[in-house]
Design a protein around this motif. Structure first.
Motif, PDB file in Angstrom:
ATOM      1  N   UNK A  10       0.821  -1.213   0.000  1.00  0.00           N
ATOM      2  CA  UNK A  10       0.000   0.000   0.000  1.00  0.00           C
ATOM      3  C   UNK A  10       0.859   1.269   0.000  1.00  0.00           C
ATOM      4  N   UNK A  11       2.100   1.155   0.458  1.00  0.00           N
ATOM      5  CA  UNK A  11       3.019   2.278   0.266  1.00  0.00           C
ATOM      6  C   UNK A  11       3.209   2.553  -1.220  1.00  0.00           C
ATOM      7  N   UNK A  12       3.375   1.473  -1.989  1.00  0.00           N
ATOM      8  CA  UNK A  12       3.478   1.616  -3.438  1.00  0.00           C
ATOM      9  C   UNK A  12       2.193   2.104  -4.069  1.00  0.00           C
ATOM     10  N   UNK A  13       1.065   1.615  -3.579  1.00  0.00           N
ATOM     11  CA  UNK A  13      -0.245   2.042  -4.097  1.00  0.00           C
ATOM     12  C   UNK A  13      -0.453   3.538  -3.853  1.00  0.00           C
ATOM     13  N   UNK A  14      -0.198   3.978  -2.622  1.00  0.00           N
ATOM     14  CA  UNK A  14      -0.368   5.394  -2.296  1.00  0.00           C
ATOM     15  C   UNK A  14       0.533   6.286  -3.129  1.00  0.00           C
ATOM     16  N   UNK A  15       1.745   5.815  -3.367  1.00  0.00           N
ATOM     17  CA  UNK A  15       2.699   6.538  -4.199  1.00  0.00           C
ATOM     18  C   UNK A  15       2.184   6.632  -5.634  1.00  0.00           C
ATOM     19  N   UNK A  16       1.796   5.493  -6.214  1.00  0.00           N
ATOM     20  CA  UNK A  16       1.324   5.472  -7.607  1.00  0.00           C
ATOM     21  C   UNK A  16       0.100   6.355  -7.800  1.00  0.00           C
ATOM     22  N   UNK A  17      -0.824   6.342  -6.828  1.00  0.00           N
ATOM     23  CA  UNK A  17      -2.025   7.173  -6.922  1.00  0.00           C
ATOM     24  C   UNK A  17      -1.686   8.658  -6.865  1.00  0.00           C
ATOM     25  N   UNK A  55       5.004   3.513 -10.032  1.00  0.00           N
ATOM     26  CA  UNK A  55       5.414   4.130  -8.772  1.00  0.00           C
ATOM     27  C   UNK A  55       6.506   5.148  -9.068  1.00  0.00           C
ATOM     28  N   UNK A  56       6.757   6.027  -8.115  1.00  0.00           N
ATOM     29  CA  UNK A  56       7.805   7.037  -8.289  1.00  0.00           C
ATOM     30  C   UNK A  56       9.103   6.554  -7.654  1.00  0.00           C
ATOM     31  N   UNK A  57      10.079   7.442  -7.630  1.00  0.00           N
ATOM     32  CA  UNK A  57      11.358   7.118  -6.977  1.00  0.00           C
ATOM     33  C   UNK A  57      11.175   6.845  -5.484  1.00  0.00           C
ATOM     34  N   UNK A  58      10.098   7.355  -4.878  1.00  0.00           N
ATOM     35  CA  UNK A  58       9.875   7.132  -3.446  1.00  0.00           C
ATOM     36  C   UNK A  58       9.793   5.636  -3.135  1.00  0.00           C
ATOM     37  N   UNK A  59       9.017   4.905  -3.927  1.00  0.00           N
ATOM     38  CA  UNK A  59       8.875   3.466  -3.689  1.00  0.00           C
ATOM     39  C   UNK A  59      10.155   2.722  -4.029  1.00  0.00           C
ATOM     40  N   UNK A  63      12.149   0.386  -1.462  1.00  0.00           N
ATOM     41  CA  UNK A  63      12.471  -1.003  -1.784  1.00  0.00           C
ATOM     42  C   UNK A  63      13.952  -1.301  -1.510  1.00  0.00           C
ATOM     43  N   UNK A  64      14.842  -0.452  -2.006  1.00  0.00           N
ATOM     44  CA  UNK A  64      16.273  -0.770  -1.837  1.00  0.00           C
ATOM     45  C   UNK A  64      16.724  -0.578  -0.390  1.00  0.00           C
ATOM     46  N   UNK A 309       1.385  10.217  -0.124  1.00  0.00           N
ATOM     47  CA  UNK A 309       0.616   8.996  -0.355  1.00  0.00           C
ATOM     48  C   UNK A 309       1.385   7.745   0.002  1.00  0.00           C
ATOM     49  N   UNK A 310       2.677   7.734  -0.285  1.00  0.00           N
ATOM     50  CA  UNK A 310       3.479   6.537   0.016  1.00  0.00           C
ATOM     51  C   UNK A 310       3.589   6.317   1.525  1.00  0.00           C
ATOM     52  N   UNK A 311       3.775   7.403   2.276  1.00  0.00           N
ATOM     53  CA  UNK A 311       3.885   7.287   3.736  1.00  0.00           C
ATOM     54  C   UNK A 311       2.537   6.871   4.329  1.00  0.00           C
ATOM     55  N   UNK A 312       1.475   7.554   3.912  1.00  0.00           N
ATOM     56  CA  UNK A 312       0.151   7.259   4.457  1.00  0.00           C
ATOM     57  C   UNK A 312      -0.289   5.836   4.116  1.00  0.00           C
ATOM     58  N   UNK A 313      -0.033   5.402   2.890  1.00  0.00           N
ATOM     59  CA  UNK A 313      -0.422   4.056   2.479  1.00  0.00           C
ATOM     60  C   UNK A 313       0.274   2.987   3.282  1.00  0.00           C
ATOM     61  N   UNK A 314       1.568   3.169   3.502  1.00  0.00           N
ATOM     62  CA  UNK A 314       2.340   2.196   4.275  1.00  0.00           C
ATOM     63  C   UNK A 314       1.840   2.109   5.708  1.00  0.00           C
ATOM     64  N   UNK A 315       1.628   3.242   6.344  1.00  0.00           N
ATOM     65  CA  UNK A 315       1.176   3.247   7.736  1.00  0.00           C
ATOM     66  C   UNK A 315      -0.245   2.687   7.855  1.00  0.00           C
TER      67      UNK A 315
END
Length: 356
Positions: A10-17, A55-59, A63-64, A309-315
């Motif tokens: 969902x971190x990736x989902x929030x980022x992509x959205x 996804x953006x560079x955030x995800x 990941x890495x 979005x990436x932070x909120x989705x992950x949490x």
């Protein structure tokens, strides 16, 4: 385990959205974004995929970072060397995704061939961006136990300042790592902000021990702290016992854009290390387990919406799993299998009886 998988995915989902292939992330109006979303059929009408909704560079950086955290390291210095290695290796890929400039600059200053000091980057007066915050939730997932707070603080700060060597930047990584650990501990959401404020003194002590850039840090340290204290007071949750957040009577998309700009340092909500996690946290406080409301507040606003979005989705994933999330948003999201695999490894590493 399932909550870990939900968090990473969902971190990736929030980022992509929020990113929408840079279209929505560069849009200054949440009203416009929500109007376009409605034309797409709302969240139920979207199917995320690598082609249309990457996804953006955030995800990628998340990941890495997770990849380094589940590698076979014996000391924290070994972990930092591994982080440095994966960050430099991923520069070419993140350059294709409209990255945070501070992330690129920081990665290019890392020196993997320098065994002792390669992850020590220069102080960067422009290194206050959101990129340190968006890659650090996995650190809180790796070191979530209260007795591992020192590890969480040290690793999140070192990870943050590899690419964002400025207190507003690397305190953002400390913040998101802490929030992830609080979610796993099941600490009440309303307490997260004020508990984080207490840990800032631990972070300052850690930085003093490492004896790097202290004059520059002291000059810039209190901005992050002051902004968060102001936010907690605005929501009426700064003191122990204040457990009912206070929101504006009208908190629609236009009002949210206005408020997020006020929290920012340059008129773009979520652009910096203090307000990217702040917007995500505020969205969680407002939405609770309502995924649609979370997206309206954290993914669909006129600011750095991929980051928030990436932070909120992950949490959200750590708190609620896949609850209320339409299948089309996560079934084919980019890197889903890799995110789930890393989640399983993080869960295993976090719960093994080991020193690190």
């Amino acid at each position: 385990m399932e909550l870990y998988k939900a968090a990473m995915v969902l971190g990736g989902v929030g980022d992509a959205l929020g990113y929408r292939n840079s279209r929505w992330e560069s849009c200054p109006s949440g009203v416009t974004i929500l109007s376009e979303l409605k034309a797409l059929g709302g969240l139920e009408g979207i199917t995320l995929s690598e082609d249309g909704w990457p996804v953006s560079d955030d995800t990628l950086m998340h990941i890495v970072t997770a990849q380094a955290l589940v590698s076979d390291f014996w000391t924290l210095e070994d972990l930092y060397r591994e982080m440095m290695k994966v960050y430099t290796e991923t520069v070419a890929e993140i350059n294709k995704r409209q990255p945070d400039p501070s992330t690129i600059e920081g990665c290019t200053q890392l020196k993997p061939d320098n065994y002792l000091l390669g992850w020590h980057t220069p102080f960067n007066k422009k290194g206050s961006g959101f990129g340190a915050a968006t890659k650090a939730m996995c650190i809180g997932m790796r070191y979530w136990q209260p007795q591992k707070l020192d590890n969480l603080v040290g690793v999140s700060i070192e990870c943050g300042r590899m690419t964002h060597n400025h207190p507003t930047g690397f305190l953002g990584s400390l913040c998101t790592a802490l929030f992830a650990s609080y979610a796993i501990q099941r600490k009440p959401l309303v307490e997260w902000g004020r508990e984080m404020m207490k840990v800032l003194t631990v972070a300052e002590t850690y930085c003093k021990k490492t004896i790097r850039h202290m004059a520059e840090y002291q000059e810039n340290w209190f901005y992050f702290e002051t902004k968060w204290q102001s936010y907690l007071e605005e929501r009426g949750i700064a003191q122990q016992g204040q457990n009912t957040p206070r929101f504006p009577e009208n908190f629609d998309a236009e009002k949210r854009d206005q408020v997020y700009k006020e929290w920012s340092s340059e008129g773009v909500g979520g652009r910096r290390g203090h307000d990217a996690p702040m917007i995500a946290y505020d969205a969680l406080l407002s939405a609770g387990s309502n995924w649609t409301e979370l997206c309206n507040h954290a993914m669909f606003h006129g600011g750095q919406s991929g980051a928030t979005g990436s932070i909120a989705g992950c949490l959200y994933g750590l708190l609620f799993g896949m609850k209320n999330v339409p299948n089309g948003l996560y079934q084919n999201v980019e890197f889903r299998e890799r995110l789930e695999e890393l989640a399983a490894k993080l869960h295993k590493a976090a719960n093994e009886n080991e020193m690190l």
